[in-house]
Design a protein around this motif. Structure first.
Motif, short mmCIF file in Angstrom:
data_model
loop_
_atom_site.label_atom_id
_atom_site.label_comp_id
_atom_site.label_asym_id
_atom_site.label_seq_id
_atom_site.Cartn_x
_atom_site.Cartn_y
_atom_site.Cartn_z
N THR A 28 0.83 -1.20 0.00
CA THR A 28 0.00 0.00 0.00
C THR A 28 0.87 1.25 0.00
O THR A 28 2.10 1.17 -0.13
CB THR A 28 -0.95 0.02 1.22
OG1 THR A 28 -1.86 1.11 1.09
CG2 THR A 28 -0.17 0.13 2.52
N VAL A 29 0.24 2.42 0.10
CA VAL A 29 0.96 3.68 0.14
C VAL A 29 0.55 4.43 1.39
O VAL A 29 -0.54 4.23 1.93
CB VAL A 29 0.69 4.54 -1.12
CG1 VAL A 29 1.18 3.85 -2.37
CG2 VAL A 29 -0.79 4.88 -1.23
N CYS A 30 1.42 5.31 1.83
CA CYS A 30 1.14 6.12 3.01
C CYS A 30 1.15 7.59 2.60
O CYS A 30 2.15 8.08 2.07
CB CYS A 30 2.19 5.85 4.09
SG CYS A 30 1.78 6.63 5.68
N LEU A 31 0.03 8.26 2.81
CA LEU A 31 -0.11 9.66 2.41
C LEU A 31 -0.30 10.55 3.62
O LEU A 31 -0.95 10.16 4.60
CB LEU A 31 -1.32 9.82 1.48
CG LEU A 31 -1.23 9.16 0.10
CD1 LEU A 31 -2.60 9.16 -0.55
CD2 LEU A 31 -0.23 9.90 -0.77
N PRO A 32 0.24 11.76 3.59
CA PRO A 32 -0.04 12.73 4.65
C PRO A 32 -1.52 13.08 4.66
O PRO A 32 -2.25 12.76 3.71
CB PRO A 32 0.81 13.94 4.28
CG PRO A 32 1.79 13.43 3.28
CD PRO A 32 1.13 12.30 2.57
N PRO A 33 -2.00 13.73 5.71
CA PRO A 33 -3.40 14.17 5.73
C PRO A 33 -3.72 15.01 4.49
O PRO A 33 -2.87 15.70 3.94
CB PRO A 33 -3.49 15.01 7.01
CG PRO A 33 -2.42 14.45 7.89
CD PRO A 33 -1.30 14.06 6.96
N ILE A 34 -4.98 14.97 4.09
CA ILE A 34 -5.41 15.61 2.85
C ILE A 34 -5.46 17.13 3.00
O ILE A 34 -5.91 17.65 4.03
CB ILE A 34 -6.80 15.10 2.44
CG1 ILE A 34 -6.75 13.61 2.10
CG2 ILE A 34 -7.36 15.90 1.28
CD1 ILE A 34 -8.10 13.01 1.83
#
Length: 336
Positions: A28-34
């Protein structure tokens, strides 16, 4: 929402997120808050108590009559400075058109009623709008981006690129790149649908005589006559074409509001009767009021089928006619 990260164009987050040390984490991928862009609202409906689907149906009707009213005010203003921008003299509208303004208004109101009924049956409510849903969709997009970059650049180079650019690219694609591409594809579908059906209605004598000739009773177009059509043509050419563009482009309901209102404004502007150099709708492409006016004249009736956005189909298929082409043709006739 105060801890949201800002992204550079195709760049990574400006501050590292301690909970996201790496963009690619296993499968999967890890994204900062939107970070929500300025144009997007997390409200389920733009206006409380009114579904966005109803706004999508009302927007083109309101846009049509409001913009038509603006041009009607110009028509009756008597301002002399406008004369140099008029494509035809005002008296030509009365003397050469074969339909009264009441007949035109009645046909347009019928068209609006038809498209509204079709829209009520066609459009569906948008799914729940929430930060969680946006985050989930961005993660799915990020996984797709990882797969594409790895296949294009290879494992090692791809991973280096993704760690540096992955979060920013995912953010840009989700909020800007893909929505813009969807809108452009929708415009292309509308243009394609209208070009080939419009051309068919001119090359098929039965269709022209029984259906499309109604629109050409306005030899000198004016703004609120833009949708003066035979009811069947209005349904097939305009309503069905817009519905197909919406569905094939997978537009959200708010993108649909923009598409319907924008295409309506462009159609009205193309029939306004003015060649205005400061009109943004006429500046966006060569398909403008002057271009479409040629099609309404006897000399250009088998040309300039493209509408309402661009002229690529006319250019590619040899049906484009300009004012310069008309002058050249007239010179040749004089020499004969």
């Amino acid at each position: 929402m105060g801890e949201l990260f800002s992204y550079g164009f195709f760049g990574g987050p400006s501050t590292l997120n301690s909970t996201c040390p790496s963009f690619v984490t296993g499968e999967t991928v890890c994204l900062p808050p939107i970070k929500i862009p300025f144009y997007f609202s997390l409200r389920q409906n733009i206006f409380d108590g009114i579904p966005d689907t109803h706004i999508a149906l009302a927007a083109p009707v309101l846009a049509y009559w409001l913009l038509s009213f603006v041009f009607h005010c110009l028509d009756i203003s008597g301002w002399k400075w406008l004369d140099k921008y008029r494509i035809h003299e005002s008296e030509e509208v009365k003397s050469r058109n074969l339909a009264t303004r009441w007949e035109v208004a009645r046909a347009v109101l019928l068209q609006h009623a038809t498209q509204t009924v079709l829209g009520l049956a066609w459009l569906i409510e948008s799914p729940e709008i929430s930060v969680a849903r946006c985050q989930s969709e961005m993660e799915a997009l990020g996984r797709t981006l990882v797969w594409v970059v790895r296949h294009l650049l290879g494992e090692e180079t791809g991973m280096k690129f993704l760690e540096q650019r992955g979060p920013g690219m995912t953010h840009w694609l989700y909020w800007w790149g893909i929505p813009a591409a969807q809108i452009l594809f929708a415009l292309f579908i509308v243009d394609t649908w209208q070009y080939f059906l419009h051309r068919l209605m001119h090359t098929n004598k039965y269709l022209y005589k029984k259906i499309h000739s109604v629109h050409h009773r306005l030899y000198v177009p004016y703004a609120f006559g833009a949708l003066y059509n035979h009811p069947f043509e209005g349904f097939l050419l305009d309503s069905v074409g817009a519905a197909l563009a919406e569905r094939m482009s997978h537009l959200s309901i708010r993108q649909t509001i923009f598409l319907f209102a924008f295409s309506t404004c462009k159609t009205v502007d193309d029939h306004c009767g003015y060649n205005l150099p400061f009109d943004p709708l006429q500046m966006m492409s060569g398909n403008n009021a002057d271009y479409h006016d040629i099609h309404h004249q006897a000399i250009g009736i088998k040309s300039n089928f493209s509408q309402p956005f661009f002229v690529h189909w006319d250019s590619l298929l040899g049906t484009r006619m300009t004012r310069e082409d008309i002058q050249e043709r007239r010179k040749k006739i004089k020499k004969m």
